[in-house]
Scaffold this active site. Structure first.
Site, PDB file in Angstrom:
ATOM      1  N   GLY A  11     -10.303  -0.015  29.576  1.00 18.01           N
ATOM      2  CA  GLY A  11     -11.188   1.031  30.063  1.00 18.01           C
ATOM      3  C   GLY A  11     -12.594   0.519  30.245  1.00 18.01           C
ATOM      4  O   GLY A  11     -13.036  -0.387  29.543  1.00 18.01           O
ATOM      5  N   VAL A  18     -13.859  -1.525  27.231  1.00 20.35           N
ATOM      6  CA  VAL A  18     -12.938  -1.447  26.096  1.00 20.35           C
ATOM      7  C   VAL A  18     -11.755  -2.367  26.369  1.00 20.35           C
ATOM      8  O   VAL A  18     -11.124  -2.303  27.420  1.00 20.35           O
ATOM      9  CB  VAL A  18     -12.465   0.008  25.865  1.00 20.35           C
ATOM     10  CG1 VAL A  18     -11.490   0.078  24.701  1.00 20.35           C
ATOM     11  CG2 VAL A  18     -13.666   0.918  25.623  1.00 20.35           C
ATOM     12  N   LYS A  33     -14.620  -2.056  21.768  1.00 10.64           N
ATOM     13  CA  LYS A  33     -15.600  -1.647  22.773  1.00 10.64           C
ATOM     14  C   LYS A  33     -16.787  -2.595  22.698  1.00 10.64           C
ATOM     15  O   LYS A  33     -17.411  -2.724  21.651  1.00 10.64           O
ATOM     16  CB  LYS A  33     -16.032  -0.207  22.487  1.00 10.64           C
ATOM     17  CG  LYS A  33     -16.982   0.374  23.507  1.00 10.64           C
ATOM     18  CD  LYS A  33     -17.065   1.881  23.296  1.00 10.64           C
ATOM     19  CE  LYS A  33     -18.053   2.563  24.194  1.00 10.64           C
ATOM     20  NZ  LYS A  33     -18.028   4.021  24.010  1.00 10.64           N
ATOM     21  N   ASP A 126     -19.201  15.402  26.181  1.00 10.58           N
ATOM     22  CA  ASP A 126     -18.609  14.649  27.296  1.00 10.58           C
ATOM     23  C   ASP A 126     -17.084  14.747  27.282  1.00 10.58           C
ATOM     24  O   ASP A 126     -16.375  13.742  27.371  1.00 10.58           O
ATOM     25  CB  ASP A 126     -19.082  13.191  27.255  1.00 10.58           C
ATOM     26  CG  ASP A 126     -18.943  12.507  28.621  1.00 10.58           C
ATOM     27  OD1 ASP A 126     -18.661  13.211  29.626  1.00 10.58           O
ATOM     28  OD2 ASP A 126     -19.116  11.286  28.697  1.00 10.58           O
TER      29      ASP A 126
HETATM   30  N1  LIG Z   1      -9.434   3.478  20.953  1.00  7.51           N
HETATM   31  C1  LIG Z   1      -9.094   3.326  22.225  1.00  7.51           C
HETATM   32  N2  LIG Z   1      -7.852   2.945  22.537  1.00  7.51           N
HETATM   33  C2  LIG Z   1      -7.505   2.768  23.830  1.00  7.51           C
HETATM   34  N3  LIG Z   1      -8.313   2.981  24.876  1.00  7.51           N
HETATM   35  C3  LIG Z   1      -9.580   3.363  24.630  1.00  7.51           C
HETATM   36  C4  LIG Z   1     -10.035   3.552  23.296  1.00  7.51           C
HETATM   37  N4  LIG Z   1     -11.328   3.950  23.343  1.00  7.51           N
HETATM   38  C5  LIG Z   1     -11.653   3.999  24.651  1.00  7.51           C
HETATM   39  N5  LIG Z   1     -10.615   3.660  25.432  1.00  7.51           N
HETATM   40  C6  LIG Z   1     -10.593   3.590  26.908  1.00  7.51           C
HETATM   41  O1  LIG Z   1     -11.811   3.073  27.368  1.00  7.51           O
HETATM   42  C7  LIG Z   1     -12.477   4.019  28.219  1.00  7.51           C
HETATM   43  C8  LIG Z   1     -13.979   3.913  28.024  1.00  7.51           C
HETATM   44  O2  LIG Z   1     -14.306   4.175  26.667  1.00  7.51           O
HETATM   45  P1  LIG Z   1     -15.536   5.089  26.286  1.00  7.51           P
HETATM   46  O3  LIG Z   1     -15.368   6.423  26.958  1.00  7.51           O
HETATM   47  O4  LIG Z   1     -15.675   5.110  24.810  1.00  7.51           O
HETATM   48  O5  LIG Z   1     -16.733   4.270  26.964  1.00  7.51           O
HETATM   49  P2  LIG Z   1     -18.084   4.808  27.577  1.00  7.51           P
HETATM   50  O6  LIG Z   1     -18.832   3.620  28.055  1.00  7.51           O
HETATM   51  O7  LIG Z   1     -18.801   5.651  26.578  1.00  7.51           O
HETATM   52  O8  LIG Z   1     -17.524   5.683  28.800  1.00  7.51           O
HETATM   53  P3  LIG Z   1     -18.075   6.954  29.572  1.00  7.51           P
HETATM   54  O9  LIG Z   1     -18.543   6.473  30.894  1.00  7.51           O
HETATM   55  O10 LIG Z   1     -16.868   7.850  29.720  1.00  7.51           O
HETATM   56  O11 LIG Z   1     -19.117   7.584  28.765  1.00  7.51           O
HETATM   57  C9  LIG Z   1     -11.884   5.376  27.836  1.00  7.51           C
HETATM   58  O12 LIG Z   1     -11.936   6.288  28.906  1.00  7.51           O
HETATM   59  C10 LIG Z   1     -10.458   4.983  27.495  1.00  7.51           C
HETATM   60  O13 LIG Z   1      -9.672   4.883  28.660  1.00  7.51           O
END
Ligand SMILES: Nc1ncnc2c1ncn2[C@@H]1O[C@H](COP(=O)(O)OP(=O)(O)OP(=O)(O)O)[C@@H](O)[C@H]1O
Length: 538
Positions: A11, A18, A33, A126
């Site tokens: 992700g 991630v 992450k 969110d």
């Molecule tokens: N623990 C996990 N296990 C598997 N996949 C995960 C996990 N945590 C996050 N992901 C994947 O990674 C993606 C991005 O993670 P996250 O939403 O925490 O990042 P972000 O940078 O804060 O994203 P956003 O733009 O949505 O705010 C998630 O949408 C999910 O698909």
């Protein structure tokens, strides 16, 4: 990072990437992450700290579980339990929406997670399908707490712009800074329709378009919201549209949904935030209480968590040879490829982000006053046009391995059914691959779990009545949950040092003498606590 084998990106969000990884020694599959920018960036630091502090403090079966935080080459990395997929991926798999059984289970767990956060005075801000993770056995976990924050008791104004547009409540769109927990309830309402039909409900191409879609499909803005709307020079150029079905009953308004789901959605999608139902209320809606669903499902979640943990553990046992292999059923790959496609930009775009700003939350934040231009990217899912059907995701194979040790955290009898068993802080950890010695949760572990739950502020009086009502249900279940206390979770990955989470620096030096112990040479002293002081509210 040297301790992890990279299995591929799963992700990409606005703030980080991630990656699915395997701990080289323990074999456990985790999600790591990596935050995009180095810590010097103040906004980034604030987002990171919010997420870490919150996940460290608040633990629940339906929240993603943070395992470790470390620093490597000036970047922070957060290690989470790996969860197999997101609701968004489910919806791509089931283009006519989730089947009714699955829908109810997902809805219940999402509301349960949110009730826990709201009871703890946290708003997530969110909620969207990408941020709802689903394990292969069906355990739903909310993730991405970068925007979550605690509510100040004084009710001070909050940031005026949060949440991905399609899930954004009307008060956020008109920049009412006094928003609160109901913004999450609105987003859940949108999410429920999307889960039931596989089509996003309010697919605004700009903030202006989003407000117009809300008014025409849901109802007129409140007087206060209208005042704010017309004060905004960007919005004020366009008069508000007609409401399509003024005063329609939920069944008519959301006629493609089961009538009980429509009632819940209607309670979530109230234009006036003060009219929106609290999650605690929704959890005792007839949709959940009829046919004994709640009583059956709570213990089932706990059993499913055990099942997931066991599958992860089995994966390690079967992949010790480090040969590429696929665990059929779980879809877990142990080769250096990944079973999950990274979220593509195009996918992100159609979820309410401006294309040019898709990797920047700061950019999204500026949208509220600076942009109202239509976005060219179109969703390839039609808005809210289909109904649900019966389809199912195969369950992962049951493991027969008896050697796996489990520790089931105990439930606090004083909590109602919706309060979770506090999770991994009181889970047992295995000291090494061969160490299968069982350990019960220590009194400290249990106290931690209990205190987290009892620390949570009480709900309003009306909610208390409902909680009393549900706690009588809970009492019936406590016995069976207690009966499970001798069951043990497989060891969570041990990173050599923690039952409690630690912030650690990972020293990166190719010249590091090999003779030194792995622990010693990979870590330098913990960060000074001042590095992690609160930068405002989390
Ligand atoms: N623990 C996990 N296990 C598997 N996949 C995960 C996990 N945590 C996050 N992901 C994947 O990674 C993606 C991005 O993670 P996250 O939403 O925490 O990042 P972000 O940078 O804060 O994203 P956003 O733009 O949505 O705010 C998630 O949408 C999910 O698909």
């Amino acid at each position: 990072m040297d301790m992890y084998e990279n299995l591929g990106v799963v992700g990409e969000g606005s703030y980080g990437t991630v990656t699915k990884c395997r701990h080289k020694e323990i074999g456990h599959i985790v999600a790591i992450k990596r935050f995009n920018d180095k810590e010097e960036d103040k906004t980034m630091k604030k987002v990171i700290m919010r997420e870490i502090k919150l996940l460290r403090k608040f633990r629940h079966e339906n929240l993603v579980n943070m395992l470790e935080v470390f620093r490597f080459k000036k970047r922070l990395y957060v290690v989470f339990e790996y969860i197999d997929r997101t609701v968004l991926e489910d919806l791509e798999r089931y283009p006519r929406g989730l089947d009714s059984k699955r829908l109810r289970k997902y809805m219940f767990q999402i509301l349960r997670a949110m009730d826990y956060l709201h009871t703890s005075n946290i708003i997530h801000r969110d909620v969207k399908p990408e941020n709802v993770l689903v394990s292969n056995s069906g355990v739903v976990k909310l993730c991405d707490f970068g925007f979550a924050r605690t509510l100040a008791p004084t009710g001070e104004p909050l940031t005026d712009y949060v949440a991905t547009r399609w899930y954004r409540a009307p008060e956020l769109l008109v920049a009412d800074n006094t928003y609160s927990k109901p913004v999450d309830v609105w987003a859940i309402g949108c999410l429920i329709i999307e889960m039931a039909t596989s089509n996003a409900f309010l697919t605004g191409t700009s903030d202006l378009d989003q407000v117009h879609k809300i008014v025409s499909k849901v109802g007129p803005l409140t007087r206060h919201q209208q005042d704010l709307y017309f004060q905004n020079p960007i919005f004020a150029v366009a008069s508000l549209p007609e409401v399509q079905l003024p005063g329609a009953a939920p069944r008519r308004k959301y006629h493609k949904l089961h009538f009980l789901v429509a009632e819940i959605v209607d309670s979530c999608l109230q234009i006036d935030p003060s009219h929106r139902a609290a999650c605690s209320m929704l959890l005792v809606h007839r949709y959940f209480t009829k046919d004994g669903f709640v009583e059956r499902f709570i213990p089932e979640i706990q059993a499913l968590i055990l099942k997931d943990a066991k599958v992860n553990h089995m994966h390690w046992i079967h992949s010790n040879s480090w040969e590429p292999q696929e665990d059929q059923g779980t879809g877990v790959l142990s080769s250096s490829s990944c079973n999950r496609k990274p979220v593509k930009d195009t996918e992100k775009d159609r979820r309410g982000k401006e294309p040019e700003q898709k990797h920047s939350r700061a950019g999204r934040r500026s949208e509220i006053r600076m942009t109202c231009s239509p976005v060219s990217s179109q969703t390839n899912r039609q808005p809210f046009t289909s109904t649900s059907t019966s389809t199912s995701i195969p369950d992962p194979p049951q493991s027969q391995d008896k050697a796996v040790a489990f520790t089931m955290p105990r439930i606090n009898a004083s909590n109602n059914l919706f309060a979770a068993v506090p999770v991994p802080c009181c889970m047992e950890v295995t000291k090494s691959r061969t160490d299968k010695v069982k350990r019960r949760p220590s009194p400290t572990d249990l106290a931690m779990g209990n205190s987290q739950l009892t620390d949570a502020p009480s709900q309003s009086d009306s909610h208390n009545n409902l909680q009393v009502e549900m706690s009588s249900l809970a009492k019936k279940k406590v016995k069976s949950v207690r009966d499970m206390r001798d069951v043990r979770f497989p060891g969570l990955p041990v990173f050599g040092h923690q039952i409690e989470l630690k912030f650690t620096d990972v020293k990166h030096s190719r010249k590091e003498p090999k003779s030194r112990g792995r622990e010693e040479d990979s870590r330098i002293p913990s960060l000074p606590s001042s590095d992690f002081t609160d930068h405002g509210n989390i």
